[in-house]
Design a protein around this motif. Structure first.
Motif, PDB file in Angstrom:
ATOM      1  N   PHE B  35      47.411  41.469  46.074  1.00 15.12           N
ATOM      2  CA  PHE B  35      48.255  42.446  46.764  1.00 15.12           C
ATOM      3  C   PHE B  35      48.757  41.858  48.078  1.00 15.12           C
ATOM      4  O   PHE B  35      48.132  41.000  48.682  1.00 15.12           O
ATOM      5  CB  PHE B  35      47.441  43.702  47.119  1.00 15.12           C
ATOM      6  CG  PHE B  35      46.822  44.417  45.958  1.00 15.12           C
ATOM      7  CD1 PHE B  35      45.637  43.966  45.399  1.00 15.12           C
ATOM      8  CD2 PHE B  35      47.409  45.562  45.435  1.00 15.12           C
ATOM      9  CE1 PHE B  35      45.051  44.624  44.331  1.00 15.12           C
ATOM     10  CE2 PHE B  35      46.832  46.227  44.368  1.00 15.12           C
ATOM     11  CZ  PHE B  35      45.645  45.760  43.817  1.00 15.12           C
ATOM     12  N   TYR B  37      50.131  43.733  51.739  1.00 19.48           N
ATOM     13  CA  TYR B  37      50.374  44.949  52.505  1.00 19.48           C
ATOM     14  C   TYR B  37      50.989  44.573  53.843  1.00 19.48           C
ATOM     15  O   TYR B  37      50.698  43.529  54.408  1.00 19.48           O
ATOM     16  CB  TYR B  37      49.060  45.688  52.787  1.00 19.48           C
ATOM     17  CG  TYR B  37      48.445  46.405  51.616  1.00 19.48           C
ATOM     18  CD1 TYR B  37      47.578  45.741  50.753  1.00 19.48           C
ATOM     19  CD2 TYR B  37      48.715  47.750  51.378  1.00 19.48           C
ATOM     20  CE1 TYR B  37      47.001  46.405  49.680  1.00 19.48           C
ATOM     21  CE2 TYR B  37      48.141  48.420  50.310  1.00 19.48           C
ATOM     22  CZ  TYR B  37      47.278  47.747  49.471  1.00 19.48           C
ATOM     23  OH  TYR B  37      46.700  48.408  48.411  1.00 19.48           O
ATOM     24  N   GLN B  39      51.439  45.950  57.814  1.00 21.48           N
ATOM     25  CA  GLN B  39      50.935  46.887  58.814  1.00 21.48           C
ATOM     26  C   GLN B  39      51.837  46.834  60.042  1.00 21.48           C
ATOM     27  O   GLN B  39      51.693  45.967  60.897  1.00 21.48           O
ATOM     28  CB  GLN B  39      49.486  46.565  59.196  1.00 21.48           C
ATOM     29  CG  GLN B  39      48.878  47.620  60.125  1.00 21.48           C
ATOM     30  CD  GLN B  39      47.420  47.339  60.439  1.00 21.48           C
ATOM     31  OE1 GLN B  39      47.022  46.207  60.677  1.00 21.48           O
ATOM     32  NE2 GLN B  39      46.599  48.390  60.454  1.00 21.48           N
ATOM     33  N   LEU B  45      48.903  50.960  56.679  1.00 20.75           N
ATOM     34  CA  LEU B  45      49.163  49.860  55.751  1.00 20.75           C
ATOM     35  C   LEU B  45      50.147  50.317  54.687  1.00 20.75           C
ATOM     36  O   LEU B  45      49.947  51.347  54.041  1.00 20.75           O
ATOM     37  CB  LEU B  45      47.879  49.387  55.070  1.00 20.75           C
ATOM     38  CG  LEU B  45      47.260  48.138  55.655  1.00 20.75           C
ATOM     39  CD1 LEU B  45      46.665  48.435  57.011  1.00 20.75           C
ATOM     40  CD2 LEU B  45      46.207  47.563  54.718  1.00 20.75           C
ATOM     41  N   PHE B  91      48.937  41.532  55.324  1.00 25.29           N
ATOM     42  CA  PHE B  91      47.634  41.250  54.725  1.00 25.29           C
ATOM     43  C   PHE B  91      47.800  40.922  53.250  1.00 25.29           C
ATOM     44  O   PHE B  91      48.510  41.610  52.514  1.00 25.29           O
ATOM     45  CB  PHE B  91      46.702  42.457  54.842  1.00 25.29           C
ATOM     46  CG  PHE B  91      46.240  42.736  56.241  1.00 25.29           C
ATOM     47  CD1 PHE B  91      46.874  43.694  57.017  1.00 25.29           C
ATOM     48  CD2 PHE B  91      45.162  42.041  56.780  1.00 25.29           C
ATOM     49  CE1 PHE B  91      46.445  43.957  58.304  1.00 25.29           C
ATOM     50  CE2 PHE B  91      44.736  42.296  58.071  1.00 25.29           C
ATOM     51  CZ  PHE B  91      45.371  43.254  58.836  1.00 25.29           C
ATOM     52  N   LYS B 102      37.259  46.663  44.074  1.00 22.19           N
ATOM     53  CA  LYS B 102      37.342  46.883  45.520  1.00 22.19           C
ATOM     54  C   LYS B 102      38.199  45.770  46.123  1.00 22.19           C
ATOM     55  O   LYS B 102      38.192  44.642  45.677  1.00 22.19           O
ATOM     56  CB  LYS B 102      35.960  46.878  46.145  1.00 22.19           C
ATOM     57  CG  LYS B 102      35.068  48.007  45.619  1.00 22.19           C
ATOM     58  CD  LYS B 102      33.813  48.147  46.407  1.00 22.19           C
ATOM     59  CE  LYS B 102      32.876  46.992  46.246  1.00 22.19           C
ATOM     60  NZ  LYS B 102      32.240  47.001  44.914  1.00 22.19           N
ATOM     61  N   LEU B 103      38.923  46.121  47.169  1.00 24.47           N
ATOM     62  CA  LEU B 103      39.821  45.152  47.801  1.00 24.47           C
ATOM     63  C   LEU B 103      39.073  44.261  48.791  1.00 24.47           C
ATOM     64  O   LEU B 103      38.295  44.756  49.601  1.00 24.47           O
ATOM     65  CB  LEU B 103      40.941  45.864  48.549  1.00 24.47           C
ATOM     66  CG  LEU B 103      42.076  46.451  47.720  1.00 24.47           C
ATOM     67  CD1 LEU B 103      43.026  47.235  48.615  1.00 24.47           C
ATOM     68  CD2 LEU B 103      42.831  45.351  47.000  1.00 24.47           C
ATOM     69  N   PHE B 105      40.116  41.688  51.744  1.00 24.60           N
ATOM     70  CA  PHE B 105      41.305  41.374  52.534  1.00 24.60           C
ATOM     71  C   PHE B 105      41.178  40.021  53.234  1.00 24.60           C
ATOM     72  O   PHE B 105      40.083  39.614  53.643  1.00 24.60           O
ATOM     73  CB  PHE B 105      41.507  42.433  53.624  1.00 24.60           C
ATOM     74  CG  PHE B 105      42.088  43.716  53.128  1.00 24.60           C
ATOM     75  CD1 PHE B 105      41.272  44.705  52.619  1.00 24.60           C
ATOM     76  CD2 PHE B 105      43.453  43.937  53.179  1.00 24.60           C
ATOM     77  CE1 PHE B 105      41.794  45.902  52.155  1.00 24.60           C
ATOM     78  CE2 PHE B 105      43.991  45.121  52.731  1.00 24.60           C
ATOM     79  CZ  PHE B 105      43.160  46.110  52.211  1.00 24.60           C
ATOM     80  N   GLY B 106      42.315  39.361  53.420  1.00 24.31           N
ATOM     81  CA  GLY B 106      42.382  38.252  54.345  1.00 24.31           C
ATOM     82  C   GLY B 106      42.435  38.798  55.768  1.00 24.31           C
ATOM     83  O   GLY B 106      42.525  40.008  55.981  1.00 24.31           O
ATOM     84  N   ALA B 107      42.404  37.896  56.727  1.00 19.56           N
ATOM     85  CA  ALA B 107      42.379  38.299  58.132  1.00 19.56           C
ATOM     86  C   ALA B 107      43.741  38.749  58.647  1.00 19.56           C
ATOM     87  O   ALA B 107      43.835  39.321  59.727  1.00 19.56           O
ATOM     88  CB  ALA B 107      41.855  37.153  58.994  1.00 19.56           C
TER      89      ALA B 107
END
Lengths: 115, 115
Positions: B35, B37, B39, B45, B91, B102-103, B105-107
């Protein structure tokens, strides 16, 4: 309009107090999630619920509690046991149908500050 | 274990430049979703794209395009002719069936587009 609402937008808490963050969705989604975001970091999963009256701990559940009594609502309580609660909290929900396959949609967030 | 790496912490470009945001992921699962996203400063998001592990076709949506390469475990995002409104944190995230979808995420990458 369908969507996810979170309240309040800003929340201030004194040390030692419990506070509850609200998350409501009218998307008819089965699954709901709570994430915490700290500056310069990605989102980390606190708790999630895939069905009413059931929920599981995520990666950073210590100091938090949740309930899922209704499909539309998934409130998060930040307890006094959470050592560093100042952060941005995001709620998300997702459908379990095969078309969308768990794409999570997010609310506008609550910024919690401990004074 | 699942992991997402966004090596670019911050990128600054001038309006109308093209910009590519890198995303590298790690998973042993053969069935997974990727994915992106966005922000914006408001904090919410915004879902941009979801791609499953069996579909390596690149995708274009207006000025946005995504390049998915399993051989290098990358899912890069390009904005063509960037605009000031593209300024946001972006992201990349991964979900795998074995991990309950469950997701992870990268930083995030902060993109600043200057006029």
């Amino acid at each position: 309009d369908g969507g996810i609402t979170q309240s309040p937008k800003y929340l201030f808490r004194k040390e030692g107090q419990n506070v509850t963050l609200s998350c409501e969705q009218n998307l008819n989604h089965d699954a709901m999630y709570w994430y915490r975001q700290d500056p310069g970091q990605g989102l980390r999963l606190i708790y999630y619920s895939q069905i009413v009256n059931d929920f599981q701990k995520g990666d950073i559940a210590e100091g938090y509690s949740v309930s899922r009594e209704k499909k539309e609502s998934f409130p998060l309580t930040v307890t006094s046991a959470q050592k560093n609660p100042t952060a941005f909290y995001l709620c998300a929900s997702s459908s379990r149908d095969s078309q969308s396959s768990d794409t999570q949609y997010f609310g506008p967030g609550t910024r919690l500050t401990v004074l | 274990a699942q992991k997402v790496t966004q090596a670019q912490t911050e990128i600054s470009v001038v309006e109308k430049e093209d910009v590519t945001l890198d995303c590298v992921y790690e998973t042993r699962d053969t069935t997974y979703y990727l994915f992106w996203y966005k922000q914006p400063p408001s904090g919410e998001l915004v879902f941009l794209i979801r791609r499953n592990s069996f579909d390596e076709q690149n995708e274009i949506s207006g000025r946005y395009s995504w390049n998915f390469q399993k051989s290098t475990s990358s899912f890069n995002f390009t904005i063509t002719a960037s605009q000031v409104v593209d300024s946001a944190v972006y992201f990349c995230a991964l979900s795998v069936m074995e991990y309950g979808n469950k997701l992870v995420f990268g930083a995030g990458t902060i993109l600043r587009v200057k006029s």
